[in-house]
Scaffold this motif. Structure first.
Motif, mmCIF file in Angstrom:
data_model
loop_
_atom_site.group_PDB
_atom_site.id
_atom_site.type_symbol
_atom_site.label_atom_id
_atom_site.label_comp_id
_atom_site.label_asym_id
_atom_site.label_seq_id
_atom_site.Cartn_x
_atom_site.Cartn_y
_atom_site.Cartn_z
ATOM 1 N N MET A 1 0.845 -1.173 0.000
ATOM 2 C CA MET A 1 0.000 0.000 0.000
ATOM 3 C C MET A 1 0.897 1.245 0.000
ATOM 4 O O MET A 1 1.889 1.297 0.694
ATOM 5 N N ARG A 2 0.465 2.231 -0.777
ATOM 6 C CA ARG A 2 1.236 3.464 -0.850
ATOM 7 C C ARG A 2 1.030 4.295 0.407
ATOM 8 O O ARG A 2 -0.021 4.264 1.040
ATOM 9 N N TRP A 3 2.055 5.074 0.756
ATOM 10 C CA TRP A 3 1.994 5.873 1.985
ATOM 11 C C TRP A 3 0.922 6.950 1.925
ATOM 12 O O TRP A 3 0.300 7.272 2.932
ATOM 13 N N ASP A 4 0.675 7.553 0.720
ATOM 14 C CA ASP A 4 -0.316 8.621 0.633
ATOM 15 C C ASP A 4 -1.736 8.103 0.820
ATOM 16 O O ASP A 4 -2.582 8.777 1.407
ATOM 17 N N VAL A 5 -2.010 6.881 0.364
ATOM 18 C CA VAL A 5 -3.325 6.275 0.581
ATOM 19 C C VAL A 5 -3.549 6.078 2.083
ATOM 20 O O VAL A 5 -4.601 6.444 2.628
ATOM 21 N N PHE A 6 -2.541 5.515 2.747
ATOM 22 C CA PHE A 6 -2.628 5.307 4.194
ATOM 23 C C PHE A 6 -2.760 6.643 4.941
ATOM 24 O O PHE A 6 -3.544 6.759 5.882
ATOM 25 N N ALA A 7 -2.024 7.647 4.517
ATOM 26 C CA ALA A 7 -2.053 8.945 5.190
ATOM 27 C C ALA A 7 -3.432 9.596 5.087
ATOM 28 O O ALA A 7 -3.945 10.137 6.079
ATOM 29 N N TRP A 8 -4.081 9.548 3.911
ATOM 30 C CA TRP A 8 -5.405 10.153 3.771
ATOM 31 C C TRP A 8 -6.454 9.385 4.564
ATOM 32 O O TRP A 8 -7.378 9.987 5.141
ATOM 33 N N ALA A 9 -6.337 8.061 4.615
ATOM 34 C CA ALA A 9 -7.268 7.267 5.418
ATOM 35 C C ALA A 9 -7.118 7.606 6.898
ATOM 36 O O ALA A 9 -8.116 7.812 7.614
ATOM 37 N N ALA A 10 -5.890 7.708 7.366
ATOM 38 C CA ALA A 10 -5.643 8.037 8.770
ATOM 39 C C ALA A 10 -6.121 9.463 9.078
ATOM 40 O O ALA A 10 -6.709 9.711 10.138
ATOM 41 N N PHE A 11 -5.891 10.377 8.158
ATOM 42 C CA PHE A 11 -6.306 11.769 8.363
ATOM 43 C C PHE A 11 -7.826 11.880 8.434
ATOM 44 O O PHE A 11 -8.378 12.586 9.290
ATOM 45 N N ALA A 12 -8.528 11.149 7.561
ATOM 46 C CA ALA A 12 -9.998 11.166 7.585
ATOM 47 C C ALA A 12 -10.512 10.597 8.909
ATOM 48 O O ALA A 12 -11.413 11.170 9.539
ATOM 49 N N LEU A 13 -9.944 9.480 9.346
ATOM 50 C CA LEU A 13 -10.364 8.887 10.624
ATOM 51 C C LEU A 13 -10.057 9.822 11.791
ATOM 52 O O LEU A 13 -10.849 9.917 12.744
ATOM 53 N N LEU A 14 -8.924 10.491 11.731
ATOM 54 C CA LEU A 14 -8.572 11.442 12.782
ATOM 55 C C LEU A 14 -9.570 12.601 12.846
ATOM 56 O O LEU A 14 -9.986 13.014 13.935
ATOM 57 N N LEU A 15 -9.992 13.103 11.692
ATOM 58 C CA LEU A 15 -10.983 14.181 11.671
ATOM 59 C C LEU A 15 -12.339 13.707 12.183
ATOM 60 O O LEU A 15 -13.018 14.422 12.919
ATOM 61 N N PHE A 16 -12.744 12.484 11.837
ATOM 62 C CA PHE A 16 -14.004 11.935 12.345
ATOM 63 C C PHE A 16 -13.929 11.744 13.858
ATOM 64 O O PHE A 16 -14.896 12.008 14.575
ATOM 65 N N ALA A 17 -12.790 11.302 14.361
ATOM 66 C CA ALA A 17 -12.623 11.133 15.808
ATOM 67 C C ALA A 17 -12.657 12.484 16.517
ATOM 68 O O ALA A 17 -13.247 12.612 17.599
#
Length: 144
Positions: A1-17
């Motif tokens: 998995m590419r780092w940017d895909v993981f970073a956007w997923a983590a960022f979205a989850l962080l904003l939802f949290a």
């Protein structure tokens, strides 16, 4: 998995949290923008530059907040008790007697267990007054 895909997923989850911890509907819409960028980065087979990803997030974030402001913010339910936390507004219309005469435009009434300063025309102690308005802890009255 590419780092940017993981970073956007983590960022979205962080904003939802963050929205779950401090609700206010702002972080939710930015989370939707980050999730949209995540899906684009995940599904587009070519590498998208990081600057273009960030620009897409900013534009989608702005657009999603405008959607919220236009269609969702104005649809909040009206309260069945609009004066609930504004005690002076809730007292408008009541008729009470003066506890202390109104002299030089100022007097006092007792409502339940609270004393309220009042402003109005010169009236003697014990006169019936109608509450016509209020500002913080001062009520405006007129002769009833």
């Amino acid at each position: 998995m590419r780092w940017d895909v993981f970073a956007w997923a983590a960022f979205a989850l962080l904003l939802f949290a963050a929205e779950a911890l401090a609700p206010g509907a702002f972080m939710l819409w930015l989370g939707f923008a980050a999730a949209a960028v995540f899906l684009v980065v995940l599904l587009v087979p070519v590498q998208i530059p990081v600057l273009a990803q960030a620009a897409a997030f900013v534009l989608l974030g702005f657009a999603s907040i405008q959607v919220y402001r236009k269609w969702f913010r104005g649809r909040e339910r009206e309260s069945d008790q609009p004066a609930l936390n504004r005690r002076s507004a809730a007292l408008v219309g009541r008729v009470v007697s003066l506890e202390r005469a109104i002299v030089d435009g100022r007097g006092r009434v007792q409502i339940a267990d609270a004393y309220w300063e009042v402003t109005g025309p010169e009236l003697p102690e014990g006169a019936a007054v109608r509450i016509v308005g209020g500002d913080a802890m001062t009520l405006q009255v007129e002769q009833a």
